[in-house]
Design an enzyme around this catalytic site. Structure first.
Site, PDB file in Angstrom:
ATOM      1  N   THR A  42      36.486  45.033  28.919  1.00  0.00           N
ATOM      2  CA  THR A  42      36.375  43.974  27.936  1.00  0.00           C
ATOM      3  C   THR A  42      34.917  43.727  27.570  1.00  0.00           C
ATOM      4  O   THR A  42      34.038  43.661  28.427  1.00  0.00           O
ATOM      5  CB  THR A  42      37.002  42.680  28.482  1.00  0.00           C
ATOM      6  OG1 THR A  42      38.399  42.909  28.733  1.00  0.00           O
ATOM      7  CG2 THR A  42      36.853  41.528  27.527  1.00  0.00           C
TER       8      THR A  42
ATOM      9  N   ASN B 225      40.439  42.713  41.561  1.00  0.00           N
ATOM     10  CA  ASN B 225      39.118  42.532  40.972  1.00  0.00           C
ATOM     11  C   ASN B 225      38.959  41.109  40.457  1.00  0.00           C
ATOM     12  O   ASN B 225      39.913  40.476  40.023  1.00  0.00           O
ATOM     13  CB  ASN B 225      38.879  43.552  39.849  1.00  0.00           C
ATOM     14  CG  ASN B 225      39.284  43.028  38.484  1.00  0.00           C
ATOM     15  OD1 ASN B 225      38.520  42.310  37.825  1.00  0.00           O
ATOM     16  ND2 ASN B 225      40.498  43.375  38.047  1.00  0.00           N
ATOM     17  N   ARG B 226      37.726  40.639  40.540  1.00  0.00           N
ATOM     18  CA  ARG B 226      37.344  39.378  39.908  1.00  0.00           C
ATOM     19  C   ARG B 226      35.992  39.598  39.222  1.00  0.00           C
ATOM     20  O   ARG B 226      35.025  38.872  39.428  1.00  0.00           O
ATOM     21  CB  ARG B 226      37.296  38.236  40.934  1.00  0.00           C
ATOM     22  CG  ARG B 226      36.497  38.500  42.205  1.00  0.00           C
ATOM     23  CD  ARG B 226      36.390  37.233  43.044  1.00  0.00           C
ATOM     24  NE  ARG B 226      35.617  37.418  44.263  1.00  0.00           N
ATOM     25  CZ  ARG B 226      36.129  37.685  45.458  1.00  0.00           C
ATOM     26  NH1 ARG B 226      37.446  37.809  45.602  1.00  0.00           N
ATOM     27  NH2 ARG B 226      35.337  37.816  46.511  1.00  0.00           N
TER      28      ARG B 226
ATOM     29  N   PHE C 279      34.374  39.850  33.300  1.00  0.00           N
ATOM     30  CA  PHE C 279      33.899  40.353  32.008  1.00  0.00           C
ATOM     31  C   PHE C 279      32.406  40.699  32.054  1.00  0.00           C
ATOM     32  O   PHE C 279      31.645  40.350  31.143  1.00  0.00           O
ATOM     33  CB  PHE C 279      34.154  39.339  30.890  1.00  0.00           C
ATOM     34  CG  PHE C 279      35.593  39.179  30.486  1.00  0.00           C
ATOM     35  CD1 PHE C 279      36.589  39.974  31.018  1.00  0.00           C
ATOM     36  CD2 PHE C 279      35.959  38.199  29.564  1.00  0.00           C
ATOM     37  CE1 PHE C 279      37.922  39.817  30.631  1.00  0.00           C
ATOM     38  CE2 PHE C 279      37.273  38.036  29.172  1.00  0.00           C
ATOM     39  CZ  PHE C 279      38.262  38.836  29.706  1.00  0.00           C
TER      40      PHE C 279
ATOM     41  N   SER D 152      43.147  37.850  31.333  1.00  0.00           N
ATOM     42  CA  SER D 152      42.409  38.077  32.574  1.00  0.00           C
ATOM     43  C   SER D 152      42.379  36.787  33.385  1.00  0.00           C
ATOM     44  O   SER D 152      42.138  35.709  32.835  1.00  0.00           O
ATOM     45  CB  SER D 152      40.976  38.522  32.271  1.00  0.00           C
ATOM     46  OG  SER D 152      40.199  38.497  33.454  1.00  0.00           O
TER      47      SER D 152
ATOM     48  N   ASN E 165      40.124  36.047  35.525  1.00  0.00           N
ATOM     49  CA  ASN E 165      38.792  35.911  36.106  1.00  0.00           C
ATOM     50  C   ASN E 165      37.773  35.199  35.220  1.00  0.00           C
ATOM     51  O   ASN E 165      36.606  35.119  35.576  1.00  0.00           O
ATOM     52  CB  ASN E 165      38.255  37.296  36.479  1.00  0.00           C
ATOM     53  CG  ASN E 165      39.158  38.012  37.463  1.00  0.00           C
ATOM     54  OD1 ASN E 165      39.605  37.421  38.441  1.00  0.00           O
ATOM     55  ND2 ASN E 165      39.471  39.264  37.185  1.00  0.00           N
ATOM     56  N   THR E 166      38.212  34.701  34.069  1.00  0.00           N
ATOM     57  CA  THR E 166      37.366  33.877  33.203  1.00  0.00           C
ATOM     58  C   THR E 166      38.018  32.517  33.087  1.00  0.00           C
ATOM     59  O   THR E 166      39.171  32.422  32.643  1.00  0.00           O
ATOM     60  CB  THR E 166      37.205  34.515  31.814  1.00  0.00           C
ATOM     61  OG1 THR E 166      36.493  35.749  31.942  1.00  0.00           O
ATOM     62  CG2 THR E 166      36.436  33.597  30.875  1.00  0.00           C
TER      63      THR E 166
ATOM     64  N   LYS F  32      47.043  41.396  24.718  1.00  0.00           N
ATOM     65  CA  LYS F  32      47.389  41.758  26.090  1.00  0.00           C
ATOM     66  C   LYS F  32      47.820  40.514  26.838  1.00  0.00           C
ATOM     67  O   LYS F  32      47.070  39.534  26.921  1.00  0.00           O
ATOM     68  CB  LYS F  32      46.176  42.402  26.771  1.00  0.00           C
ATOM     69  CG  LYS F  32      46.475  43.010  28.139  1.00  0.00           C
ATOM     70  CD  LYS F  32      45.284  43.821  28.615  1.00  0.00           C
ATOM     71  CE  LYS F  32      45.601  44.595  29.895  1.00  0.00           C
ATOM     72  NZ  LYS F  32      44.493  45.472  30.297  1.00  0.00           N
TER      73      LYS F  32
ATOM     74  N   ASN G 255      48.680  42.633  31.984  1.00  0.00           N
ATOM     75  CA  ASN G 255      47.403  42.564  32.674  1.00  0.00           C
ATOM     76  C   ASN G 255      47.640  42.467  34.184  1.00  0.00           C
ATOM     77  O   ASN G 255      48.758  42.634  34.661  1.00  0.00           O
ATOM     78  CB  ASN G 255      46.604  41.355  32.164  1.00  0.00           C
ATOM     79  CG  ASN G 255      45.103  41.594  32.196  1.00  0.00           C
ATOM     80  OD1 ASN G 255      44.574  42.207  33.112  1.00  0.00           O
ATOM     81  ND2 ASN G 255      44.399  41.105  31.191  1.00  0.00           N
TER      82      ASN G 255
END
Length: 361
Positions: free
Chosen positions: A91, A116-117, A120, A179, A181-182, A222, A251
């Site tokens: 991304t 994963n974290r 971006f 995602s 992670n944001t 997505k 995702n």
């Protein structure tokens, strides 16, 4: 060689260090004159039953590289050389950002999974534009996965900015609202917010088409695998109403069900084998909800031709791999191609299109 020598050596390294080493090596290979094109002639499928034309682009293979592996588009020629039918980069966000603190990528070998974290981490839209513009003739379509910077309050402006910066170098845009992670990103999947965001993106794509006279790339969205069924249905409906041209399902997940490795306690998105069945079921749901009106891209736990074929029969026109490539190695696309041909022959099908949605009911 990958399984016996290269993989054990890479798996002794920190997961992110191994990632950077591998992508760096592929970036160097991408610059070897003539090598990517020559290698692709050996790895791309020769079976015409696997080829499709989608959104006006030819896809020699239904197997693509998922976003996240080549965030900055540094190794597109090398990934194309592995035989992928398309390569998704990103991304990417409008401005460069470092992502979350390390460690932020973890292997779970007994579960054939990754957590994963990353957050971006990328060099920004401007750097990606320059890199993709310098590729020259492409051997496979390049999709650009777009997102928002961590501290941006108005998410829409970031997605629109990515379209403005990358319009002329993207063969497709993927709107990443899933995602984990944001902060706040997944909230954008709510039907009302998603509709407004996607309409703004589609409006900017049309404005850029009129400004540049360049053919408009399709826009896909997505979605996450963790949505409640009613929310998933609402999000798909909102995407269709906004005029979106494809769905990517799905995702990474926040679920940790069935994991055995100690890293299961790490926060972040889980990918790999644990998603195989869940993502295939969601592909089937998406195909039923869209009634085949837009292509569905299946991603999550594709480690073999059988995994890819199950998603295709559930309704996927294309599939993507990421974790499977880490565990199975660079020969995976070619093995999937051969296996898909064998499965089509087994089922007496003349073309991949006859399998799409065959099990969706």
């Amino acid at each position: 060689m990958y399984r016996r020598v290269i993989k054990p050596a890479l798996f002794r390294l920190d997961a992110e260090d191994a990632h950077h080493l591998t992508v760096g090596a592929l970036a160097l290979a991408s610059r070897v004159p003539g090598w990517p094109a020559a290698a692709r002639r050996l790895s791309a499928p020769a079976d015409p039953r696997l080829s499709q034309t989608l959104w006006g682009h030819p896809y020699a293979s239904p197997v693509g590289l998922a976003a996240g592996l080549d965030k900055n588009g540094v190794a597109v020629p090398a990934f194309s050389a592995l035989g992928f039918g398309f390569v998704e980069v990103g991304t990417v966000t409008p401005e460069p950002q470092p992502g979350n603190e390390r460690p932020r990528l973890f292997r779970l070998p007994p579960d054939e999974a990754l957590i994963n974290r990353m957050g971006f981490n990328n060099e920004g839209a401007g750097a990606l534009r320059e890199r993709l513009a310098g590729l020259g003739q492409r051997t496979a379509p390049v999709w650009v996965n777009i997102g928002k910077n961590k501290h941006t309050e108005d998410a829409t402006q970031d997605y629109v900015a990515c379209v403005q910066a990358l319009y002329e170098v993207a063969d497709a845009f993927v709107v990443n609202v899933s995602s984990p992670n944001t902060p706040g990103l997944r909230a954008l999947q709510a039907a009302g917010d998603l509709s407004a965001l996607l309409r703004a993106v589609m409006s900017e794509v049309e404005a850029q088409r009129l400004r540049t006279a360049h053919r408009a790339p399709p826009v896909l969205v997505k979605l996450a695998p963790d949505l409640h069924p009613a929310d998933f249905e609402a999000s798909v409906g909102a995407a269709l109403d906004a005029g979106i041209q494809g769905l990517i399902v799905s995702n990474t997940t926040l679920s940790r069900e069935g994991l055995s490795h100690a890293h299961r306690e790490q926060s972040g998105g889980l990918s790999g084998r644990p998603l195989t069945q869940r993502s295939t079921a969601l592909v089937r749901d998406a195909f039923r909800l869209t009634r085949g009106r837009v292509p569905v891209v299946g991603v999550g736990g594709v480690f073999s031709a059988a995994d890819a074929y199950a998603k295709i029969r559930a309704g996927a026109s294309l599939v993507e791999v990421y974790s499977g490539l880490i565990y199975e190695g660079p020969g995976l696309p070619a093995r999937i191609h051969r296996g898909l041909g064998e499965l089509l022959s087994r089922d007496g099908l003349a073309h991949l299109s006859e399998a799409i949605g065959a099990d969706a009911g």
